[in-house]
Design an enzyme around this catalytic site. Structure first.
Site, PDB file in Angstrom:
ATOM      1  N   GLY A 128      26.129  39.653  37.453  1.00 49.52           N
ATOM      2  CA  GLY A 128      26.197  40.912  36.695  1.00 49.52           C
ATOM      3  C   GLY A 128      25.029  41.094  35.737  1.00 49.52           C
ATOM      4  O   GLY A 128      24.702  42.229  35.371  1.00 49.52           O
ATOM      5  N   GLU A 186      26.624  34.857  43.471  1.00 46.10           N
ATOM      6  CA  GLU A 186      28.061  35.057  43.702  1.00 46.10           C
ATOM      7  C   GLU A 186      28.605  34.252  44.876  1.00 46.10           C
ATOM      8  O   GLU A 186      29.753  33.795  44.837  1.00 46.10           O
ATOM      9  CB  GLU A 186      28.364  36.546  43.911  1.00 46.10           C
ATOM     10  N   ALA A 224      29.177  38.391  35.241  1.00 46.38           N
ATOM     11  CA  ALA A 224      30.531  38.779  34.853  1.00 46.38           C
ATOM     12  C   ALA A 224      31.254  37.513  34.425  1.00 46.38           C
ATOM     13  O   ALA A 224      30.885  36.399  34.827  1.00 46.38           O
ATOM     14  CB  ALA A 224      31.226  39.438  36.030  1.00 46.38           C
ATOM     15  N   GLU A 262      22.283  42.422  37.827  1.00 46.60           N
ATOM     16  CA  GLU A 262      22.685  43.802  38.159  1.00 46.60           C
ATOM     17  C   GLU A 262      22.481  44.740  36.968  1.00 46.60           C
ATOM     18  O   GLU A 262      22.088  45.894  37.136  1.00 46.60           O
ATOM     19  CB  GLU A 262      24.145  43.806  38.632  1.00 46.60           C
TER      20      GLU A 262
HETATM   21  N1  CAA Z   1      31.327  33.554  32.794  1.00 44.80           N
HETATM   22  C1  CAA Z   1      31.991  32.882  31.839  1.00 44.80           C
HETATM   23  N2  CAA Z   1      31.440  31.873  31.109  1.00 44.80           N
HETATM   24  C2  CAA Z   1      30.160  31.549  31.397  1.00 44.80           C
HETATM   25  C3  CAA Z   1      29.408  32.216  32.373  1.00 44.80           C
HETATM   26  C4  CAA Z   1      30.044  33.277  33.096  1.00 44.80           C
HETATM   27  N3  CAA Z   1      29.405  33.980  34.025  1.00 44.80           N
HETATM   28  N4  CAA Z   1      28.189  31.649  32.427  1.00 44.80           N
HETATM   29  C5  CAA Z   1      28.179  30.682  31.509  1.00 44.80           C
HETATM   30  N5  CAA Z   1      29.361  30.609  30.873  1.00 44.80           N
HETATM   31  C6  CAA Z   1      29.768  29.685  29.819  1.00 44.80           C
HETATM   32  C7  CAA Z   1      29.986  28.282  30.367  1.00 44.80           C
HETATM   33  O1  CAA Z   1      31.261  28.171  30.982  1.00 44.80           O
HETATM   34  C8  CAA Z   1      29.828  27.474  29.126  1.00 44.80           C
HETATM   35  O2  CAA Z   1      31.027  27.562  28.374  1.00 44.80           O
HETATM   36  P1  CAA Z   1      31.628  26.234  27.629  1.00 44.80           P
HETATM   37  O3  CAA Z   1      30.557  25.872  26.631  1.00 44.80           O
HETATM   38  O4  CAA Z   1      32.866  26.761  27.011  1.00 44.80           O
HETATM   39  O5  CAA Z   1      31.820  25.226  28.689  1.00 44.80           O
HETATM   40  C9  CAA Z   1      28.743  28.207  28.340  1.00 44.80           C
HETATM   41  O6  CAA Z   1      28.715  29.524  28.896  1.00 44.80           O
HETATM   42  C10 CAA Z   1      27.372  27.582  28.536  1.00 44.80           C
HETATM   43  O7  CAA Z   1      27.110  27.499  29.931  1.00 44.80           O
HETATM   44  P2  CAA Z   1      26.729  26.122  30.679  1.00 44.80           P
HETATM   45  O8  CAA Z   1      27.276  24.954  29.939  1.00 44.80           O
HETATM   46  O9  CAA Z   1      27.129  26.264  32.119  1.00 44.80           O
HETATM   47  O10 CAA Z   1      25.168  26.144  30.511  1.00 44.80           O
HETATM   48  P3  CAA Z   1      24.091  25.465  31.469  1.00 44.80           P
HETATM   49  O11 CAA Z   1      22.792  25.531  30.747  1.00 44.80           O
HETATM   50  O12 CAA Z   1      24.554  24.157  31.960  1.00 44.80           O
HETATM   51  O13 CAA Z   1      24.005  26.458  32.740  1.00 44.80           O
HETATM   52  C11 CAA Z   1      23.929  28.552  33.865  1.00 44.80           C
HETATM   53  C12 CAA Z   1      23.581  27.768  32.591  1.00 44.80           C
HETATM   54  C13 CAA Z   1      23.116  28.027  35.037  1.00 44.80           C
HETATM   55  C14 CAA Z   1      23.596  30.012  33.618  1.00 44.80           C
HETATM   56  C15 CAA Z   1      25.433  28.377  34.162  1.00 44.80           C
HETATM   57  O14 CAA Z   1      26.174  28.687  32.976  1.00 44.80           O
HETATM   58  C16 CAA Z   1      25.952  29.257  35.265  1.00 44.80           C
HETATM   59  O15 CAA Z   1      25.716  28.982  36.426  1.00 44.80           O
HETATM   60  N6  CAA Z   1      26.703  30.307  34.903  1.00 44.80           N
HETATM   61  C17 CAA Z   1      27.361  31.173  35.858  1.00 44.80           C
HETATM   62  C18 CAA Z   1      26.366  32.069  36.537  1.00 44.80           C
HETATM   63  C19 CAA Z   1      27.051  32.898  37.580  1.00 44.80           C
HETATM   64  O16 CAA Z   1      27.577  32.405  38.549  1.00 44.80           O
HETATM   65  N7  CAA Z   1      27.032  34.232  37.403  1.00 44.80           N
HETATM   66  C20 CAA Z   1      27.645  35.154  38.315  1.00 44.80           C
HETATM   67  C21 CAA Z   1      29.053  35.451  37.886  1.00 44.80           C
HETATM   68  S1  CAA Z   1      29.928  36.398  39.087  1.00 44.80           S
HETATM   69  C22 CAA Z   1      29.400  37.993  38.873  1.00 44.80           C
HETATM   70  O17 CAA Z   1      28.583  38.287  38.015  1.00 44.80           O
HETATM   71  C23 CAA Z   1      30.007  38.989  39.815  1.00 44.80           C
HETATM   72  C24 CAA Z   1      29.449  40.346  39.717  1.00 44.80           C
HETATM   73  O18 CAA Z   1      28.506  40.692  40.354  1.00 44.80           O
HETATM   74  C25 CAA Z   1      30.087  41.323  38.883  1.00 44.80           C
END
Ligand code: CAA
Length: 258
Positions: free
Chosen positions: A109, A132, A64, A112
């Protein structure tokens, strides 16, 4: 639509989440487009199987949208979770079988979303997890419910409590995915799998999906009663006649009459 594309190839529907700048993260707009697409698919009898995948080589769906969630109130966050859950429920309840072609990060998400599908193929670079707790939250789009049902309580609990990201091979060992394939082959393999299903009796395939999915939510005896009803319904249509006649005549059944 800006972020969700539906491509129809004969009787196959390919849904692509296309927001690569944010690793295909699910914000309100993506979810709304996904919902609209799913509602369109649900009533399209010409579509027999769905593949869901992410655009680009890096991510299926990285979760998400964290930017959008950051300042939500408790009430708004619950509403957001319900929204996502309802849309993923639509996927589970689609009459057509769904295949997640997981082409990279499937986190939160994204994991999921993959779990709401009936089958999961993963590319070698796919990564799964429910991270999360790293964000001070819990899974909100069905992860606490579908992951233990898929891989068992202890293993699901470990992934959810540690937020650990796992590679495709481990996901295969855990039973989270059906198969791991080279990245370059992922979509082809998903299409081949879809084609294998598409030549079967479409009504039988829909009933089989429904019996398995509904059965997992009720007790075994009630599930078996549901199975008996659906089994009977198969005999009221053309497919059973064609399928059994073809077997006895030693030919391939032709279920799809254009
Ligand atoms: N939401 C919003 N933006 C996201 C995102 C997310 N879940 N995941 C990645 N992005 C964005 C980053 O912020 C980044 O944006 P900018 O270029 O503007 O800075 C872009 O995508 C590229 O990501 P990274 O620079 O972080 O890429 P990376 O290769 O260094 O890392 C990754 C990749 C490990 C997937 C890392 O992006 C990450 O950890 N993302 C979040 C994963 C996460 O925590 N997901 C769970 C979200 S909560 C949820 O989903 C709740 C639910 O159950 C409904």
């Amino acid at each position: 639509m800006a972020f969700v594309e539906l491509r129809k190839e004969n009787r196959l529907g390919i849904v692509t989440i296309n927001r690569p700048k944010a690793l295909n993260a699910l914000n309100t707009q993506v979810l709304a487009e996904l919902e609209q697409t799913l509602r369109e698919i649900a009533v399209d009898d010409k579509i027999g199987v769905i593949i869901i995948t992410g655009a680009g080589e890096k991510a299926f769906v990285a979760g998400a949208d964290i930017v959008e969630m950051q300042n939500k109130s408790a009430e708004a966050a619950s509403d957001f979770a319900r929204k996502g859950q309802n849309i993923f429920r639509l996927i589970q309840d689609l009459p057509q079988p769904t295949i997640a072609a997981v082409n990279g990060f499937a986190l939160g998400g994204g994991c999921e979303l993959a779990m709401a599908c009936d089958l999961r193929l993963a590319s070698e670079n796919a990564r799964f997890g429910q991270p999360e707790v790293n964000l001070g939250i819990i899974p909100g789009f069905g992860g606490t419910q579908r992951l233990p049902r898929l891989i068992g309580r202890a293993r699901a609990m470990e992934l959810i409590l540690t937020g650990r990201t796992i590679k495709a091979e481990e996901a295969l060992e855990l039973g989270l995915v059906n198969k791991v394939v080279p990245s370059s082959e992922l979509l082809n393999e998903a299409v081949e799998l879809a084609k294998t299903i598409l030549v079967k009796g479409p009504e039988a395939v829909r009933r089989a999906k429904s019996a398995v999915n509904k059965g997992l939510e009720i007790d075994t005896n009630t599930g078996c009663e549901l199975e008996a009803t659906l089994f009977g319904l198969c005999f009221a249509g053309k497919e059973q006649k064609e399928g059994m006649a073809a077997f006895l005549e030693k030919r391939t059944a032709n279920f799809i009459q254009e």
